[in-house]
Design a protein around this motif. Sequence first.
Motif, short mmCIF file in Angstrom:
data_model
loop_
_atom_site.label_atom_id
_atom_site.label_comp_id
_atom_site.label_asym_id
_atom_site.label_seq_id
_atom_site.Cartn_x
_atom_site.Cartn_y
_atom_site.Cartn_z
N THR A 1 -17.39 -31.52 2.35
CA THR A 1 -17.53 -32.00 1.11
C THR A 1 -16.63 -32.99 0.87
O THR A 1 -16.95 -34.07 -0.07
CB THR A 1 -17.88 -30.87 0.01
OG1 THR A 1 -18.77 -29.78 0.39
CG2 THR A 1 -18.21 -31.55 -1.35
N TYR A 2 -15.63 -32.77 1.24
CA TYR A 2 -14.48 -33.72 0.45
C TYR A 2 -13.80 -34.26 1.88
O TYR A 2 -13.63 -33.86 2.75
CB TYR A 2 -13.32 -33.09 -0.32
CG TYR A 2 -13.75 -31.89 -1.21
CD1 TYR A 2 -14.31 -32.33 -2.51
CD2 TYR A 2 -14.07 -30.47 -0.85
CE1 TYR A 2 -14.79 -31.48 -3.67
CE2 TYR A 2 -14.46 -29.76 -2.04
CZ TYR A 2 -14.72 -30.33 -3.14
OH TYR A 2 -15.50 -29.38 -4.05
N PRO A 3 -13.17 -35.61 1.57
CA PRO A 3 -12.55 -36.29 2.66
C PRO A 3 -11.25 -35.83 2.58
O PRO A 3 -10.35 -36.78 2.01
CB PRO A 3 -12.80 -37.81 2.28
CG PRO A 3 -12.84 -37.83 0.70
CD PRO A 3 -13.35 -36.50 0.33
N THR B 1 -14.13 -40.29 -8.74
CA THR B 1 -14.49 -40.44 -10.37
C THR B 1 -14.21 -39.08 -11.02
O THR B 1 -13.65 -38.94 -11.91
CB THR B 1 -16.14 -40.72 -10.48
OG1 THR B 1 -16.37 -42.30 -10.00
CG2 THR B 1 -16.30 -40.60 -12.07
N ARG B 2 -14.66 -37.95 -10.09
CA ARG B 2 -14.46 -36.75 -10.81
C ARG B 2 -13.23 -36.33 -10.96
O ARG B 2 -12.69 -35.59 -11.89
CB ARG B 2 -15.23 -35.67 -9.90
CG ARG B 2 -16.76 -36.01 -9.94
CD ARG B 2 -17.43 -35.15 -8.80
NE ARG B 2 -17.49 -33.80 -9.50
CZ ARG B 2 -17.14 -32.78 -8.62
NH1 ARG B 2 -16.83 -32.98 -7.59
NH2 ARG B 2 -17.44 -31.41 -9.15
N ASN B 3 -12.35 -36.74 -9.83
CA ASN B 3 -10.98 -36.35 -9.98
C ASN B 3 -10.22 -37.07 -11.00
O ASN B 3 -9.31 -36.43 -11.63
CB ASN B 3 -10.25 -36.80 -8.62
CG ASN B 3 -8.97 -36.16 -8.26
OD1 ASN B 3 -8.67 -35.38 -8.87
ND2 ASN B 3 -8.34 -36.86 -7.33
N PHE C 1 -12.56 -19.37 -5.76
CA PHE C 1 -13.50 -18.61 -5.07
C PHE C 1 -15.02 -19.44 -5.32
O PHE C 1 -14.94 -20.23 -5.88
CB PHE C 1 -13.58 -17.22 -5.97
CG PHE C 1 -14.35 -17.38 -7.35
CD1 PHE C 1 -15.89 -17.19 -7.14
CD2 PHE C 1 -13.75 -17.57 -8.42
CE1 PHE C 1 -16.31 -17.13 -8.45
CE2 PHE C 1 -14.34 -17.56 -9.53
CZ PHE C 1 -15.79 -17.47 -9.68
N ASP C 2 -15.61 -18.85 -4.15
CA ASP C 2 -16.83 -19.43 -3.84
C ASP C 2 -17.77 -18.47 -3.48
O ASP C 2 -17.38 -17.67 -2.68
CB ASP C 2 -16.85 -20.74 -3.15
CG ASP C 2 -18.01 -21.63 -3.12
OD1 ASP C 2 -18.12 -22.52 -4.02
OD2 ASP C 2 -19.13 -21.27 -2.40
N ALA C 3 -19.24 -18.63 -3.48
CA ALA C 3 -20.01 -17.63 -3.14
C ALA C 3 -20.43 -17.79 -1.48
O ALA C 3 -20.72 -16.54 -0.93
CB ALA C 3 -21.40 -17.90 -3.75
C1 SAM Z 1 -21.70 -28.82 -6.18
S1 SAM Z 1 -20.73 -27.78 -5.38
C2 SAM Z 1 -19.05 -28.05 -6.51
C3 SAM Z 1 -17.91 -27.67 -5.70
C4 SAM Z 1 -16.48 -27.84 -6.47
N1 SAM Z 1 -16.29 -26.93 -7.73
C5 SAM Z 1 -16.41 -29.45 -7.08
O1 SAM Z 1 -16.86 -29.56 -8.38
O2 SAM Z 1 -16.30 -30.16 -6.17
C6 SAM Z 1 -21.29 -26.25 -6.07
C7 SAM Z 1 -20.60 -24.86 -5.38
O3 SAM Z 1 -20.79 -23.86 -6.20
C8 SAM Z 1 -21.01 -22.68 -5.38
N2 SAM Z 1 -21.80 -21.94 -6.06
C9 SAM Z 1 -23.24 -21.80 -6.31
N3 SAM Z 1 -23.72 -20.85 -7.11
C10 SAM Z 1 -22.57 -19.85 -7.06
C11 SAM Z 1 -22.37 -18.46 -7.42
N4 SAM Z 1 -23.37 -18.03 -8.29
N5 SAM Z 1 -21.12 -18.24 -7.54
C12 SAM Z 1 -19.92 -18.77 -6.78
N6 SAM Z 1 -20.35 -19.99 -6.43
C13 SAM Z 1 -21.33 -20.61 -6.51
C14 SAM Z 1 -21.75 -23.27 -4.04
O4 SAM Z 1 -21.40 -22.72 -2.93
C15 SAM Z 1 -21.14 -24.79 -3.96
O5 SAM Z 1 -19.61 -24.43 -3.44
#
Ligand code: SAM
Length: 293
Positions: free
Chosen positions: A57-59, A81-83, A128-130
């Motif tokens: 996702t990131y470089p 941009t987001r950064n 954390f992430d899902a």
């Molecule tokens: C578009 S990415 C954004 C990642 C990061 N926060 C960013 O802004 O670059 C969305 C992220 O949300 C995570 N995600 C989606 N549903 C989730 C949930 N219910 N609980 C935790 N993480 C979730 C996905 O696995 C993914 O990594």
Amino acid sequence: MDAYPRSIAEGQGQERGNMPPSVSKLLAPFRRLRRSLTRVTGGGRLRQDIERFGTWTYPFDLGNGVTTPLHTDWMAESHETRNKMTFARLDEIYAGRWADIRCLDVACNEGFFGMEVCRRGAKEVVGFDARDVNVEKADFIKQHLGYDGISFHQADVGELTPDRFGVFDLTLCLGLLYHLENPMDTLRRVRAVTTDICVIDTQVLRVSAPVTTAWITEDRLIETEDVIGIIEEPDAIWNPAASVTGLSMVMNHSALLKMLQHAGFKEIERVEPFEGCFQPYATSDRVVLLARV
Ligand SMILES: C[S@@+](CC[C@H](N)C(=O)[O-])C[C@H]1O[C@@H](n2cnc3c(N)ncnc32)[C@H](O)[C@@H]1O
């Protein structure tokens, strides 16, 4: 490891043949990854380690000329941009105070934004992430770049409570709300663990005209500017940056503000897009907000 593919290319293999043409069209941008960088040059052993994860996702710049190859080319511009928009205000607000700040990176994906906070010298960062696959990548980068002050965990935001990781001065809720079935529940949960500022980065609907309903009788017409749209995400089965359920509620700007207020955030500040920023921010299809408790 979870059941998700390590790269979007692998996911496309899963989806091919099952999708109707309309869905297939939606996925076209991701197919362009075939033309995007999929090989890493230089770096020997490091290169092999990176390639085993597929695309990213990131470089991340890992030194020795090695940068992680992206799922799709536009992601680099988007994250730049987001950064900028995320840290423009935070760097002013927390100038000289980063060492006192605990930060939670909600749905951290591969951990880029949490690491940006860590790099500024924050006291502690938790991400954390899902998806396990994202957490595994985040841990790999953390080890490689030597970020000691950050930890990554697999968790669903629907389980977030103050007991799980504690409370945080700063919470990052970036790129998440428009991937959720129940964004209000998430906002309440995030509010419950935020003691100072939550940064929201999200897609919003263009709808602004009022919608109406006659409440029981015709003469009790209710009008609201606050609108939520339903978006299906068929790529949820293989895209590691998508929703985990395939169904998302996306608010317009007015609904987002209303929901933030109901979640208990008191002051909402919009971070203005800058000249030359990534297009969705320039057209206000995407916004960055600072919500204070
Ligand atoms: C578009 S990415 C954004 C990642 C990061 N926060 C960013 O802004 O670059 C969305 C992220 O949300 C995570 N995600 C989606 N549903 C989730 C949930 N219910 N609980 C935790 N993480 C979730 C996905 O696995 C993914 O990594």
